[in-house]
Scaffold this motif. Structure first.
Motif, PDB file in Angstrom:
ATOM      1  N   ARG A  54      42.737  37.264  31.450  1.00  0.00           N
ATOM      2  CA  ARG A  54      43.948  37.336  32.270  1.00  0.00           C
ATOM      3  C   ARG A  54      44.757  38.608  32.032  1.00  0.00           C
ATOM      4  O   ARG A  54      45.194  39.236  33.008  1.00  0.00           O
ATOM      5  CB  ARG A  54      44.808  36.082  32.081  1.00  0.00           C
ATOM      6  N   PRO A  55      44.975  39.050  30.788  1.00  0.00           N
ATOM      7  CA  PRO A  55      45.708  40.319  30.620  1.00  0.00           C
ATOM      8  C   PRO A  55      45.013  41.509  31.300  1.00  0.00           C
ATOM      9  O   PRO A  55      45.680  42.346  31.919  1.00  0.00           O
ATOM     10  CB  PRO A  55      45.771  40.501  29.101  1.00  0.00           C
ATOM     11  N   ARG A  58      45.567  41.209  35.014  1.00  0.00           N
ATOM     12  CA  ARG A  58      46.928  41.612  35.396  1.00  0.00           C
ATOM     13  C   ARG A  58      47.070  43.131  35.404  1.00  0.00           C
ATOM     14  O   ARG A  58      47.759  43.689  36.268  1.00  0.00           O
ATOM     15  CB  ARG A  58      47.941  40.975  34.452  1.00  0.00           C
TER      16      ARG A  58
END
Length: 189
Positions: A54-55, A58
């Motif tokens: 997820r990081p 993003r």
């Protein structure tokens, strides 16, 4: 105090996601869009894989700003296909760009949050599952919402993905009744 839902296992990242995010009602249209996109990227994979990435997602998708992503083209697709931090699927990347455009149309017309939350009467559905076997993979409602999303131009939002999204964003509370998060999440609704 009961035990948390067994699906999250012992992985600290997964446990934190379960305890702090999963099932908490989300009303921000951009955040809802991000979660729907990530659920679409999960198709064929485990959620922990997406959670770990997820990081990187993003960063690669510049904060999941649908207004920015809606203007992307082949250069951005090529950049993303070369990013080892994300799931490098051309069809999912291209769907994300198209989904950003679909989000813009819904957002301008009625608001993406309203579009979704109106389908559950504006408040979370409070289920009372006793065991994981009591939690469905999809429902008639997730089938209808999936169809509505597809009609609006979204891709990678079948009824199973849509139900997982509904659970994650608190549109439905599927924490087991024995889980400490069940009542806490229910109180947020």
């Amino acid at each position: 105090m009961g035990e948390r839902c067994g699906w999250c296992g012992q992985d600290p990242l997964y446990v934190a996601y379960h305890d702090e995010e999963w099932g908490v009602p989300e009303y921000d249209g951009r955040a809802l869009w991000e979660k729907l996109i990530l659920d679409g990227f999960q198709a064929g994979l485990s959620w922990i894989t997406i959670l770990r990435k997820r990081p990187a997602f993003r960063a690669a998708f510049e904060g999941f700003d649908p207004n920015l992503i809606a203007g992307w083209g082949e250069d951005e697709v090529a950049r993303l296909l070369n990013d080892p931090g994300i799931v490098r699927s051309r069809s999912k990347i291209e769907a994300t760009i198209g989904n950003a455009r679909a989000w813009q149309a819904i957002e301008a017309r009625e608001g993406f949050s309203n579009f979704l939350w109106d389908r559950v009467g504006g408040k979370p559905i409070q289920n009372q599952p006793q065991t994981l076997a009591d939690v469905p993979a999809q429902t008639e409602l997730s089938q209808r919402i999936s169809k509505d999303l597809k009609t609006a131009g979204f891709r990678f939002c079948g009824p199973v993905i849509t139900y997982a999204f509904m659970q994650a964003t608190g549109m439905v509370n599927d924490h087991l009744v024995t889980c400490p998060a069940h009542d806490r999440v229910a109180a947020l609704g």
